[in-house]
Design a protein around this motif. Structure first.
Motif, PDB file in Angstrom:
ATOM      1  N   ALA A  59      39.715   3.873 -21.565  1.00 28.78           N
ATOM      2  CA  ALA A  59      38.870   4.862 -20.888  1.00 28.78           C
ATOM      3  C   ALA A  59      37.413   4.410 -21.640  1.00 28.78           C
ATOM      4  CB  ALA A  59      39.067   6.356 -21.356  1.00 28.78           C
ATOM      5  N   PHE A  60      37.299   4.278 -22.822  1.00 26.92           N
ATOM      6  CA  PHE A  60      36.006   3.658 -23.294  1.00 26.92           C
ATOM      7  C   PHE A  60      35.555   2.514 -23.133  1.00 26.92           C
ATOM      8  CE2 PHE A  60      36.493   7.605 -25.632  1.00 26.92           C
ATOM      9  CZ  PHE A  60      35.243   8.261 -25.683  1.00 26.92           C
ATOM     10  N   THR A  61      36.439   1.361 -22.707  1.00 28.26           N
ATOM     11  CA  THR A  61      36.049   0.098 -22.649  1.00 28.26           C
ATOM     12  C   THR A  61      36.207  -0.245 -21.171  1.00 28.26           C
ATOM     13  OG1 THR A  61      38.732  -0.633 -23.088  1.00 28.26           O
ATOM     14  CG2 THR A  61      37.135  -0.700 -25.010  1.00 28.26           C
ATOM     15  N   VAL A  62      37.304   0.119 -20.433  1.00 26.72           N
ATOM     16  CA  VAL A  62      37.354  -0.321 -18.963  1.00 26.72           C
ATOM     17  C   VAL A  62      36.830   0.708 -17.911  1.00 26.72           C
ATOM     18  CG1 VAL A  62      38.935  -1.195 -17.220  1.00 26.72           C
ATOM     19  CG2 VAL A  62      39.183  -1.859 -19.628  1.00 26.72           C
ATOM     20  N   GLY A  63      36.969   2.179 -18.702  1.00 22.72           N
ATOM     21  CA  GLY A  63      36.792   3.311 -17.721  1.00 22.72           C
ATOM     22  C   GLY A  63      37.883   3.707 -17.114  1.00 22.72           C
ATOM     23  N   VAL A  64      37.948   5.078 -16.545  1.00 16.99           N
ATOM     24  CA  VAL A  64      39.073   5.708 -15.727  1.00 16.99           C
ATOM     25  C   VAL A  64      38.773   5.677 -14.430  1.00 16.99           C
ATOM     26  CG1 VAL A  64      39.684   7.986 -15.896  1.00 16.99           C
ATOM     27  CG2 VAL A  64      38.718   7.243 -17.968  1.00 16.99           C
ATOM     28  N   SER A  65      39.507   5.533 -13.875  1.00 19.27           N
ATOM     29  CA  SER A  65      39.551   5.564 -12.289  1.00 19.27           C
ATOM     30  C   SER A  65      40.045   6.786 -11.655  1.00 19.27           C
ATOM     31  CB  SER A  65      40.367   4.399 -11.514  1.00 19.27           C
ATOM     32  OG  SER A  65      41.611   4.597 -11.895  1.00 19.27           O
ATOM     33  N   ALA A  66      39.875   7.119 -10.506  1.00 16.79           N
ATOM     34  CA  ALA A  66      40.457   8.447  -9.646  1.00 16.79           C
ATOM     35  C   ALA A  66      42.260   8.078  -9.780  1.00 16.79           C
ATOM     36  CB  ALA A  66      40.104   8.316  -8.222  1.00 16.79           C
ATOM     37  N   VAL A  67      42.571   6.954  -9.525  1.00 14.12           N
ATOM     38  CA  VAL A  67      44.002   6.778  -9.547  1.00 14.12           C
ATOM     39  C   VAL A  67      44.682   7.118 -11.090  1.00 14.12           C
ATOM     40  CG1 VAL A  67      45.725   4.931  -9.450  1.00 14.12           C
ATOM     41  CG2 VAL A  67      44.017   5.088  -7.721  1.00 14.12           C
ATOM     42  N   ASP A  68      43.751   6.736 -11.963  1.00 13.92           N
ATOM     43  CA  ASP A  68      44.486   7.324 -13.441  1.00 13.92           C
ATOM     44  C   ASP A  68      44.572   9.043 -13.393  1.00 13.92           C
ATOM     45  OD1 ASP A  68      44.393   4.478 -14.053  1.00 13.92           O
ATOM     46  OD2 ASP A  68      42.258   4.791 -14.969  1.00 13.92           O
TER      47      ASP A  68
ATOM     48  N   ILE B 133      54.053   1.597 -11.679  1.00 16.72           N
ATOM     49  CA  ILE B 133      54.400   0.842 -10.523  1.00 16.72           C
ATOM     50  C   ILE B 133      53.493   1.097  -9.432  1.00 16.72           C
ATOM     51  CG2 ILE B 133      55.930   0.634  -8.611  1.00 16.72           C
ATOM     52  CD1 ILE B 133      58.033   0.704 -10.577  1.00 16.72           C
ATOM     53  N   VAL B 134      53.190   2.826  -9.259  1.00 18.12           N
ATOM     54  CA  VAL B 134      52.196   3.281  -8.527  1.00 18.12           C
ATOM     55  C   VAL B 134      51.009   2.781  -8.477  1.00 18.12           C
ATOM     56  CG1 VAL B 134      51.291   5.528  -7.279  1.00 18.12           C
ATOM     57  CG2 VAL B 134      53.674   5.271  -7.922  1.00 18.12           C
ATOM     58  N   GLY B 135      50.288   2.990  -9.895  1.00 12.06           N
ATOM     59  CA  GLY B 135      49.101   2.341 -10.252  1.00 12.06           C
ATOM     60  C   GLY B 135      49.079   0.927  -9.851  1.00 12.06           C
ATOM     61  N   GLY B 136      49.707   0.391 -10.125  1.00 16.51           N
ATOM     62  CA  GLY B 136      49.848  -1.184  -9.716  1.00 16.51           C
ATOM     63  C   GLY B 136      49.644  -1.520  -8.150  1.00 16.51           C
TER      64      GLY B 136
ATOM     65  N   LEU C 278      48.670   0.723  -5.916  1.00 10.99           N
ATOM     66  CA  LEU C 278      47.393   1.223  -5.408  1.00 10.99           C
ATOM     67  C   LEU C 278      46.197   0.578  -5.575  1.00 10.99           C
ATOM     68  CD1 LEU C 278      47.958   5.196  -5.981  1.00 10.99           C
ATOM     69  CD2 LEU C 278      48.103   3.788  -3.916  1.00 10.99           C
ATOM     70  N   THR C 279      46.150  -0.304  -6.929  1.00 13.22           N
ATOM     71  CA  THR C 279      44.958  -0.841  -7.340  1.00 13.22           C
ATOM     72  C   THR C 279      45.072  -2.490  -6.872  1.00 13.22           C
ATOM     73  OG1 THR C 279      45.854  -1.244  -9.483  1.00 13.22           O
ATOM     74  CG2 THR C 279      44.545   0.748  -9.083  1.00 13.22           C
ATOM     75  N   GLN C 280      46.355  -2.909  -6.700  1.00 12.42           N
ATOM     76  CA  GLN C 280      46.854  -4.347  -6.609  1.00 12.42           C
ATOM     77  C   GLN C 280      46.410  -5.216  -7.829  1.00 12.42           C
ATOM     78  OE1 GLN C 280      48.435  -5.803  -3.398  1.00 12.42           O
ATOM     79  NE2 GLN C 280      48.805  -3.539  -3.584  1.00 12.42           N
ATOM     80  N   THR C 281      46.515  -4.529  -8.950  1.00 10.97           N
ATOM     81  CA  THR C 281      46.280  -5.263 -10.007  1.00 10.97           C
ATOM     82  C   THR C 281      47.229  -4.886 -11.315  1.00 10.97           C
ATOM     83  OG1 THR C 281      44.809  -3.596 -11.204  1.00 10.97           O
ATOM     84  CG2 THR C 281      43.867  -5.078  -9.723  1.00 10.97           C
ATOM     85  N   TRP C 282      47.148  -6.105 -12.373  1.00 10.08           N
ATOM     86  CA  TRP C 282      48.082  -5.802 -13.470  1.00 10.08           C
ATOM     87  C   TRP C 282      47.564  -4.688 -14.354  1.00 10.08           C
ATOM     88  CZ3 TRP C 282      53.202  -6.920 -13.502  1.00 10.08           C
ATOM     89  CH2 TRP C 282      53.363  -7.906 -12.584  1.00 10.08           C
ATOM     90  N   MET C 283      46.152  -4.527 -14.575  1.00  9.92           N
ATOM     91  CA  MET C 283      45.606  -3.725 -15.207  1.00  9.92           C
ATOM     92  C   MET C 283      45.955  -2.212 -14.672  1.00  9.92           C
ATOM     93  SD  MET C 283      43.543  -3.269 -17.592  1.00  9.92           S
ATOM     94  CE  MET C 283      42.931  -4.635 -18.262  1.00  9.92           C
TER      95      MET C 283
ATOM     96  N   LEU D 280      49.251  -1.124 -16.235  1.00 11.86           N
ATOM     97  CA  LEU D 280      49.283  -0.857 -17.572  1.00 11.86           C
ATOM     98  C   LEU D 280      48.284   0.653 -17.614  1.00 11.86           C
ATOM     99  CD1 LEU D 280      49.188  -0.920 -20.699  1.00 11.86           C
ATOM    100  CD2 LEU D 280      47.069  -2.326 -20.462  1.00 11.86           C
ATOM    101  N   SER D 281      47.347   0.693 -16.512  1.00  9.48           N
ATOM    102  CA  SER D 281      46.553   2.042 -16.818  1.00  9.48           C
ATOM    103  C   SER D 281      47.452   3.183 -16.216  1.00  9.48           C
ATOM    104  CB  SER D 281      45.280   1.869 -16.029  1.00  9.48           C
ATOM    105  OG  SER D 281      44.591   3.156 -16.222  1.00  9.48           O
ATOM    106  N   GLY D 282      48.235   2.990 -15.110  1.00 10.86           N
ATOM    107  CA  GLY D 282      49.318   3.956 -14.526  1.00 10.86           C
ATOM    108  C   GLY D 282      50.283   4.500 -15.763  1.00 10.86           C
ATOM    109  N   PHE D 283      50.830   3.456 -16.374  1.00 14.11           N
ATOM    110  CA  PHE D 283      52.085   3.582 -17.338  1.00 14.11           C
ATOM    111  C   PHE D 283      51.159   4.398 -18.515  1.00 14.11           C
ATOM    112  CE2 PHE D 283      53.325   2.254 -21.545  1.00 14.11           C
ATOM    113  CZ  PHE D 283      54.498   2.653 -21.503  1.00 14.11           C
TER     114      PHE D 283
END
Length: 314
Positions: A42-51, A187-190, A192-197, A200-203
């Motif tokens: 959250a402090f390095t990459v940020g927090v998205s609405a998906v998270d 899986i849902v986070g990946g 919706l964002t189409q990224t490996w990040m 990880l963030s969704g997990f």
């Protein structure tokens, strides 16, 4: 209740005790480590609405699985439901990592039978033949009991659940559901964002952080704080209390004195102003015909159990 009597309601097994300790300690440490990872991100990459949405949706679904499914339906038979609803509630409840369905039901029924007395698996006051000091008891009732309590005899307290082959199968697959509850938001986070990040963030947000906060502020706090601090409008023979501060994150569970006064009630919030998300969920399912025979105490029943002494003291 003496120690000999306690042995009749518990099972002595070195294998089960070891299994319990591993489960309890892991359940404290791993979600916490994942939560630290979520905060760092959250402090390095940020927090998205998906998270945020993954956290909220997974928190709500698994919370309803426990408070409406495990607790009100399976443990207390507070309403009847179609098989599909029972299965969905059992699975989502298992994803909360509070223990296998059948064992959860047995342990909770044991708690009610011996609430705040010898035999209660997670009282802040006593454990088997031992009386607690305040801080020791608070820790035991909050998280300590999850890895050091006597193993409840499920055949004694949850025979009806064990006889149900479908629910027993879901209970046996407990670890599969727990892992699924961690994997799905990834899986849902990946997707919706189409990224490996996003995976990880969704997990981390929908899985680990959700589980950590849910443990401490959604479930374990009920056994600890709700037996120590709050109001006692009803005579219950134990120290259960109502606490409005945590009514929302627990889904209504913190109207705990209400619940101990009327264990079979599907509604924990018994006054119009007592927020109870579980009750709202139940009423919704009732309106669409998925559940029925919803039990609620009458005005006369509530009046008969009023704690006049507590009311007089304010």
């Amino acid at each position: 209740m003496n120690v000999a009597a306690i042995k009749n309601i518990t099972i002595k097994s070195d294998r089960l005790t070891t299994h319990q300790r591993i489960h309890g300690i892991t359940n404290v440490i791993l979600p916490f480590v994942g939560s630290v990872g979520a905060i760092v991100m959250a402090f390095t990459v940020g927090v998205s609405a998906v998270d945020i949405w993954l956290f909220l949706v997974m928190y709500y679904l698994t919370l309803m699985g426990v408070t409406v499914g495990f607790h009100r339906h399976f443990a207390h038979c507070a309403f009847q439901a179609h098989t599909s609803v029972r299965v969905i509630l059992a699975i989502f409840g298992s994803m909360a990592a509070q223990g296998p369905l059948n064992y959860w039901v047995a342990t909770h029924r044991r708690h009610h039978k011996y609430a705040d007395s010898y035999g209660d698996p997670h009282s802040p006051y006593v454990k088997e033949d031992k009386k607690f000091g305040f801080l020791e008891g608070l820790w035991h009732s909050h998280a300590g009991w999850t890895y050091n309590h006597e193993i409840t005899n499920s055949f004694l307290f949850a025979k009806d659940m064990i006889k149900d082959p479908l629910m027993s199968k879901i209970s046996q697959l407990y670890y599969f559901w727990v892992v699924l509850g961690l994997v799905i938001p990834g899986i849902v986070g990946g997707l919706l964002t189409q990224t490996w990040m996003g995976v990880l963030s969704g997990f981390l947000w929908g899985g680990c952080l959700r589980m950590c906060l849910q443990h401490h502020f959604g479930f374990w706090i009920i056994g600890s704080l709700a037996h120590v601090w709050g109001s006692r409008p009803y005579n219950t023979g134990d120290y259960s209390r109502n606490n409005f501060l945590f009514a929302i994150p627990t889904g209504g569970e913190m109207w705990h004195n209400n619940h101990h006064a009327f264990p079979n009630s599907a509604m924990f919030g018994l006054e119009w102003w007592q927020l109870d998300l579980g009750a709202w969920f139940i009423r919704t399912l009732e309106k669409v015909g998925l559940i029925w025979d919803v039990k609620v105490p009458t005005k006369g029943m509530k009046e008969a159990k009023r704690n006049r002494v507590a009311e007089a003291r304010g």
